[in-house]
Scaffold this motif. Structure first.
Motif, PDB file in Angstrom:
ATOM      1  N   SER A  49       0.852  -1.186   0.000  1.00  0.00           N
ATOM      2  CA  SER A  49       0.000   0.000   0.000  1.00  0.00           C
ATOM      3  C   SER A  49       0.891   1.241   0.000  1.00  0.00           C
ATOM      4  O   SER A  49       2.122   1.136  -0.039  1.00  0.00           O
ATOM      5  CB  SER A  49      -0.915   0.006   1.230  1.00  0.00           C
ATOM      6  OG  SER A  49      -0.138   0.025   2.424  1.00  0.00           O
ATOM      7  N   LYS A  50       0.267   2.409   0.068  1.00  0.00           N
ATOM      8  CA  LYS A  50       1.009   3.658   0.080  1.00  0.00           C
ATOM      9  C   LYS A  50       0.843   4.360   1.422  1.00  0.00           C
ATOM     10  O   LYS A  50      -0.151   4.174   2.116  1.00  0.00           O
ATOM     11  CB  LYS A  50       0.529   4.593  -1.038  1.00  0.00           C
ATOM     12  CG  LYS A  50       0.953   4.171  -2.426  1.00  0.00           C
ATOM     13  CD  LYS A  50       0.620   5.248  -3.442  1.00  0.00           C
ATOM     14  CE  LYS A  50       1.165   4.893  -4.818  1.00  0.00           C
ATOM     15  NZ  LYS A  50       0.931   5.975  -5.806  1.00  0.00           N
ATOM     16  N   THR A  51       1.836   5.153   1.770  1.00  0.00           N
ATOM     17  CA  THR A  51       1.721   6.014   2.942  1.00  0.00           C
ATOM     18  C   THR A  51       2.085   7.428   2.524  1.00  0.00           C
ATOM     19  O   THR A  51       2.901   7.636   1.615  1.00  0.00           O
ATOM     20  CB  THR A  51       2.659   5.546   4.080  1.00  0.00           C
ATOM     21  OG1 THR A  51       2.383   6.303   5.262  1.00  0.00           O
ATOM     22  CG2 THR A  51       4.122   5.752   3.723  1.00  0.00           C
ATOM     23  N   GLY A  52       1.458   8.390   3.170  1.00  0.00           N
ATOM     24  CA  GLY A  52       1.717   9.788   2.849  1.00  0.00           C
ATOM     25  C   GLY A  52       2.695  10.416   3.822  1.00  0.00           C
ATOM     26  O   GLY A  52       2.766  10.019   4.992  1.00  0.00           O
ATOM     27  N   VAL A  53       3.468  11.362   3.344  1.00  0.00           N
ATOM     28  CA  VAL A  53       4.356  12.148   4.201  1.00  0.00           C
ATOM     29  C   VAL A  53       3.960  13.608   4.022  1.00  0.00           C
ATOM     30  O   VAL A  53       4.148  14.177   2.947  1.00  0.00           O
ATOM     31  CB  VAL A  53       5.839  11.937   3.825  1.00  0.00           C
ATOM     32  CG1 VAL A  53       6.728  12.745   4.764  1.00  0.00           C
ATOM     33  CG2 VAL A  53       6.211  10.462   3.887  1.00  0.00           C
ATOM     34  N   LEU A  54       3.360  14.182   5.056  1.00  0.00           N
ATOM     35  CA  LEU A  54       2.928  15.577   5.029  1.00  0.00           C
ATOM     36  C   LEU A  54       4.112  16.465   5.398  1.00  0.00           C
ATOM     37  O   LEU A  54       4.681  16.325   6.477  1.00  0.00           O
ATOM     38  CB  LEU A  54       1.774  15.799   6.000  1.00  0.00           C
ATOM     39  CG  LEU A  54       1.180  17.212   6.046  1.00  0.00           C
ATOM     40  CD1 LEU A  54       0.585  17.572   4.692  1.00  0.00           C
ATOM     41  CD2 LEU A  54       0.125  17.322   7.138  1.00  0.00           C
ATOM     42  N   CYS A  55       4.471  17.355   4.492  1.00  0.00           N
ATOM     43  CA  CYS A  55       5.646  18.207   4.686  1.00  0.00           C
ATOM     44  C   CYS A  55       5.222  19.651   4.887  1.00  0.00           C
ATOM     45  O   CYS A  55       4.282  20.134   4.241  1.00  0.00           O
ATOM     46  CB  CYS A  55       6.580  18.115   3.476  1.00  0.00           C
ATOM     47  SG  CYS A  55       7.166  16.437   3.154  1.00  0.00           S
ATOM     48  N   VAL A  56       5.929  20.332   5.776  1.00  0.00           N
ATOM     49  CA  VAL A  56       5.657  21.736   6.072  1.00  0.00           C
ATOM     50  C   VAL A  56       6.914  22.542   5.761  1.00  0.00           C
ATOM     51  O   VAL A  56       7.947  22.362   6.412  1.00  0.00           O
ATOM     52  CB  VAL A  56       5.250  21.934   7.547  1.00  0.00           C
ATOM     53  CG1 VAL A  56       4.901  23.397   7.805  1.00  0.00           C
ATOM     54  CG2 VAL A  56       4.081  21.028   7.920  1.00  0.00           C
ATOM     55  N   TRP A  57       6.813  23.407   4.779  1.00  0.00           N
ATOM     56  CA  TRP A  57       7.900  24.306   4.402  1.00  0.00           C
ATOM     57  C   TRP A  57       7.533  25.728   4.785  1.00  0.00           C
ATOM     58  O   TRP A  57       6.362  26.071   4.883  1.00  0.00           O
ATOM     59  CB  TRP A  57       8.151  24.256   2.894  1.00  0.00           C
ATOM     60  CG  TRP A  57       8.881  23.038   2.422  1.00  0.00           C
ATOM     61  CD1 TRP A  57       8.345  21.843   2.070  1.00  0.00           C
ATOM     62  CD2 TRP A  57      10.296  22.908   2.237  1.00  0.00           C
ATOM     63  NE1 TRP A  57       9.330  20.962   1.682  1.00  0.00           N
ATOM     64  CE2 TRP A  57      10.535  21.596   1.769  1.00  0.00           C
ATOM     65  CE3 TRP A  57      11.373  23.768   2.410  1.00  0.00           C
ATOM     66  CZ2 TRP A  57      11.816  21.132   1.478  1.00  0.00           C
ATOM     67  CZ3 TRP A  57      12.651  23.315   2.115  1.00  0.00           C
ATOM     68  CH2 TRP A  57      12.863  22.007   1.656  1.00  0.00           C
ATOM     69  N   ALA A  58       8.534  26.556   4.967  1.00  0.00           N
ATOM     70  CA  ALA A  58       8.295  27.957   5.299  1.00  0.00           C
ATOM     71  C   ALA A  58       9.280  28.846   4.569  1.00  0.00           C
ATOM     72  O   ALA A  58      10.412  28.438   4.289  1.00  0.00           O
ATOM     73  CB  ALA A  58       8.411  28.181   6.807  1.00  0.00           C
TER      74      ALA A  58
END
Length: 434
Positions: free
Chosen positions: A191-200
């Motif tokens: 299956s797939k997994t998501g990686v939520l990224c936060v840039w600034a």
């Protein structure tokens, strides 16, 4: 009693045997490699024993004359270098005023750190652990590290990630925030997994990776967890927050930072509009929408939008509905300094980073598990963050951003926790709050 042979003398004996042809027959290349290795090991061994003699103040089997400390055998020492694996015996001392530690070995052993760093960078660059093992063996002409050893070395990235995800964020003067997710397949689970990224982008123009976390979906609860963690670590309210149209993500942002200007990504908006307009009519319609997007003020952009709707409602009703959807979020980029509008109106900062990440993971299209995904994504993105961390905003632009913060009252009555997620209060209009 017969004296024991010193390790340096044993190395010398091996070297003499090699030169006299007493060792197993070897090819010319192998013979040269062995000669270099034994010679290097002998020189290093002699230097280690000489250092011990200086510390003790006497040579081997020489009587003590009041000095503290005595020889206490040897510990095996292995040095993995770009020239091959060297093996020596590191002398030990007991009974001294302080615990004995070979300064020479400490300094020489650091040369292997270069090889370790090289391996980590090769991994971050997209090579698999098996590729690294084979590449080193091919380049150096002999076995250097196994796949499991490479895995152990690259696991230092896990330690770096653990420190990264808990570090204090209060020192970052954040202007613009960008949130997006990348999805990677897991070979172990199919299956797939998501990686939520936060840039600034900070007030001074630096681009910084603030956080990344795994999430199976961009649901409101998953996004709230990420944003609460940013608050807990001291992140100030950003001026703008750019996202795609994920409903859970936008609701989480409205709950945590209701005063911030949320911006809908214009790249995704244009993609959605293009699907609703015939190809022959798209160039003209696109030009009208771009003219509205680049309006000098929000009122003027609203006027141009209404003109587009009046003109195209009959022919392209679905496109007009899309244009009116999240209308406020599609205009909030006009409040920031003009030069910055092109940067905040799309999530291109996060997308560019994902392109770099995908370019490396395409070699390994199916990582084993969630830990492997996080390790690889973090290795790529943190290096991009270091490369992109250049200050590029002028003093005048920084003053403009801080002035916008004051007008939005972002530093007053900071939200410390998210309200109940069952009901989200509607956002205030950006025009009335400005």
């Amino acid at each position: 009693m017969e004296k024991k042979i010193a390790p340096s003398e044993r190395k010398a004996q091996e070297l003499r045997a090699l030169l006299q042809g007493q060792l197993d027959a070897q090819s010319g290349e192998e013979l040269l490699s062995t000669l270099v290795r034994l010679s290097t090991e002998q020189v290093l061994q002699e230097a280690l024993e000489e250092e011990q003699a200086v510390v003790l103040g006497r040579e081997r089997y020489e009587r003590r004359t009041g000095q503290l400390g005595s020889r206490n055998g040897y510990e095996p020492g292995t040095l993995k270098t770009a020239e091959g694996v060297l093996r020596v015996r590191v002398p030990q001392v007991r009974g001294g005023q302080e615990p004995y530690r070979s300064e020479l070995w400490s300094q020489v052993a650091t040369t292997s750190e270069a090889l370790k760093r090289l391996i980590v960078e090769m991994y971050a660059g997209g090579l698999s652990q098996r590729d690294i093992e084979y590449g080193l063996e091919k380049a150096l002409g002999q076995f250097v590290l196994s796949k499991s050893s490479v895995s152990e070395l690259t696991d230092t990235l896990r330690q770096e990630y653990a420190a990264f995800r808990t570090r204090d964020l209060s020192g970052y003067e954040v202007a613009y925030l960008f949130l997006d997710a990348v999805y990677e397949p897991l070979r172990r689970w199919g299956s797939k997994t998501g990686v939520l990224c936060v840039w600034a982008i900070c007030v001074d123009g630096r681009k910084v990776l603030l956080s990344l976390a795994t999430a199976n979906s961009e649901s409101q609860e998953s996004c709230l967890e990420v944003l609460r963690d940013l608050l807990k670590r001291g992140l100030q309210t950003p001026v703008t927050i750019t996202t795609d149209g994920a409903v859970g993500l936008t609701k989480a942002i409205d709950a945590i930072w209701p005063k911030a200007l949320r911006i809908g990504c214009w790249f995704h908006k244009m993609q959605n509009l293009q699907q609703k307009v015939p190809p022959q009519a798209w160039p003209e319609f696109k030009a009208l929408v771009a003219d509205r997007r680049d309006a000098p003020t929000v009122p003027e952009a609203e006027r141009r939008r209404q003109l587009i709707v009046n003109r195209s409602q009959r022919d392209f009703p679905a496109a007009c509905r899309c244009l009116l959807d999240a209308a406020e979020a599609s205009l909030n980029h006009l409040y920031v300094p003009q030069r910055h509008q092109q940067y905040v109106r799309t999530s291109n900062l996060a997308e560019r980073a994902f392109e770099e990440e995908r370019r490396r993971t395409k070699v390994i299209p199916h990582l084993w598990d969630e830990g492997s995904v996080v390790k690889r994504v973090f290795a790529v993105l943190i290096r991009l963050s270091e490369r992109w961390g250049k200050k590029c905003c002028s003093e005048f632009e920084q003053q403009q951003i801080r002035s916008l913060r004051r007008r939005r009252k972002l530093d007053e009555q900071e939200v410390t926790s998210a309200p109940p997620t069952t009901e989200i209060q509607p956002r205030r209009s950006a025009a009335s709050a400005a």
